[in-house]
Motif scaffolding. Structure first.
Motif, PDB file in Angstrom:
ATOM      1  N   LEU A  92      10.459  55.224  74.123  1.00  0.00           N
ATOM      2  CA  LEU A  92      10.515  54.596  72.580  1.00  0.00           C
ATOM      3  C   LEU A  92      11.595  54.505  71.386  1.00  0.00           C
ATOM      4  O   LEU A  92      11.694  55.714  71.231  1.00  0.00           O
ATOM      5  N   MET A 103       7.814  54.580  58.838  1.00  0.00           N
ATOM      6  CA  MET A 103       6.376  55.061  59.916  1.00  0.00           C
ATOM      7  C   MET A 103       5.132  55.716  59.588  1.00  0.00           C
ATOM      8  O   MET A 103       5.289  56.948  58.792  1.00  0.00           O
ATOM      9  N   HIS A 106       0.398  59.168  62.168  1.00  0.00           N
ATOM     10  CA  HIS A 106      -0.722  58.574  62.858  1.00  0.00           C
ATOM     11  C   HIS A 106       0.053  59.449  63.838  1.00  0.00           C
ATOM     12  O   HIS A 106       0.974  60.610  64.190  1.00  0.00           O
ATOM     13  N   ASP A 108       0.655  60.583  68.050  1.00  0.00           N
ATOM     14  CA  ASP A 108       0.701  60.069  69.290  1.00  0.00           C
ATOM     15  C   ASP A 108       0.031  60.359  70.470  1.00  0.00           C
ATOM     16  O   ASP A 108       0.007  61.514  71.908  1.00  0.00           O
ATOM     17  N   SER A 121      11.251  64.026  71.407  1.00  0.00           N
ATOM     18  CA  SER A 121      12.828  63.241  69.919  1.00  0.00           C
ATOM     19  C   SER A 121      13.883  63.089  69.267  1.00  0.00           C
ATOM     20  O   SER A 121      14.023  64.599  69.465  1.00  0.00           O
ATOM     21  N   HIS A 164       1.811  62.954  61.518  1.00  0.00           N
ATOM     22  CA  HIS A 164       3.390  62.555  61.083  1.00  0.00           C
ATOM     23  C   HIS A 164       3.531  61.645  60.896  1.00  0.00           C
ATOM     24  O   HIS A 164       2.850  60.512  61.315  1.00  0.00           O
ATOM     25  N   ASN A 178      15.848  56.593  66.184  1.00  0.00           N
ATOM     26  CA  ASN A 178      15.372  57.796  66.761  1.00  0.00           C
ATOM     27  C   ASN A 178      14.327  57.455  68.471  1.00  0.00           C
ATOM     28  O   ASN A 178      14.310  56.442  68.266  1.00  0.00           O
ATOM     29  N   THR A 180      11.837  58.976  70.942  1.00  0.00           N
ATOM     30  CA  THR A 180      11.221  59.562  71.672  1.00  0.00           C
ATOM     31  C   THR A 180      10.585  59.535  72.617  1.00  0.00           C
ATOM     32  O   THR A 180       9.931  57.692  73.833  1.00  0.00           O
TER      33      THR A 180
HETATM   34  O1  LIG Z   1      10.908  58.016  64.024  1.00  0.00           O
HETATM   35  C1  LIG Z   1      10.947  59.521  64.296  1.00  0.00           C
HETATM   36  O2  LIG Z   1      11.122  60.675  63.552  1.00  0.00           O
HETATM   37  C2  LIG Z   1       9.003  59.452  64.331  1.00  0.00           C
HETATM   38  C3  LIG Z   1       8.697  58.236  65.432  1.00  0.00           C
HETATM   39  C4  LIG Z   1       7.175  58.066  66.130  1.00  0.00           C
HETATM   40  O3  LIG Z   1       6.736  59.481  64.876  1.00  0.00           O
HETATM   41  C5  LIG Z   1       7.276  57.813  66.829  1.00  0.00           C
HETATM   42  O4  LIG Z   1       7.863  57.413  67.598  1.00  0.00           O
HETATM   43  O5  LIG Z   1       5.821  57.600  66.829  1.00  0.00           O
END
Ligand SMILES: O=C(O)CCC(=O)C(=O)O
Length: 190
Positions: A92, A103, A106, A108, A121, A164, A178, A180
């Motif tokens: 993602l 964000m 939440h 994952d 990440s 997070h 970012n 992940t």
């Molecule tokens: O941008 C971030 O470091 C967090 C991304 C995140 O929490 C996610 O993709 O679930």
């Protein structure tokens, strides 16, 4: 960190400047919508989901098909076993255009995510705060400033205990990407 559930590696990604530019330019970024209490809202960031053909994932009630891997994403994927992610079939990608993109809190912990594999990440671009709190708490516990070229490894068990978030930050005018990388259990995705 967090009793071994979280690992942070600053400066882990080579040629990070060029990679940031390339991904910003070439990924098909889009602003998806999520449904909250029956109403649709644009998410406060851009996204692009890539992966193997069968790595579908569920996002706000939709079963989403991933876009194909790009050569740059494939190249990163090939480096992930160094961080303990041995089976990765999706990534993602998030583009936070400035400090107003974010964000919310939440975990994952979707059922299709393999609970035995870490989530790796990668951060590129502007440093942003990654905030943590125990599940069930409303108070922030700690934060990590995720730097350009860094890798954060969220180990199995973390998502069950922690949430997070990437909060808005006033005064940030530049972008952050970012990525992940995850392993989706394809047998439960349909
Ligand atoms: O941008 C971030 O470091 C967090 C991304 C995140 O929490 C996610 O993709 O679930």
């Amino acid at each position: 960190m967090l009793d071994g559930l979280l690992e942070y590696h600053p400066q882990a990604i080579g040629a990070a400047d060029a990679l940031f530019e390339q991904l910003q330019d070439e990924l098909p970024w889009q602003q998806d919508q999520i449904q909250v209490y029956g109403r649709w809202h644009p998410i406060p960031r851009l996204q692009s989901w890539h992966g193997d053909n069968n790595a579908h994932y569920r996002y706000s009630g939709h079963l989403m098909a991933p876009k194909p891997w790009t050569p740059a994403l494939q190249q990163l994927r090939a480096q992930l076993s160094a961080f303990g992610l041995h089976h990765c079939n999706s990534v993602l990608c998030n583009l936070y255009r400035n400090g107003q993109d974010s964000m919310g809190w939440h975990s994952d912990d979707e059922p299709e995510l393999d609970p035995d594999q870490p989530i790796v990440s990668i951060s590129l671009g502007t440093t942003r705060d990654f905030c943590l709190r125990p599940r069930g708490s409303r108070r922030q516990h700690s934060k990590i400033a995720l730097a350009h070229g860094s890798v954060l490894v969220m180990h199995p068990g973390m998502q069950q205990q922690w949430q997070h978030a990437l909060p808005k930050r006033a005064g940030i005018a530049s972008a952050r990407i970012n990525l992940t990388f995850r392993h989706i259990l394809t047998t439960t995705a349909h």
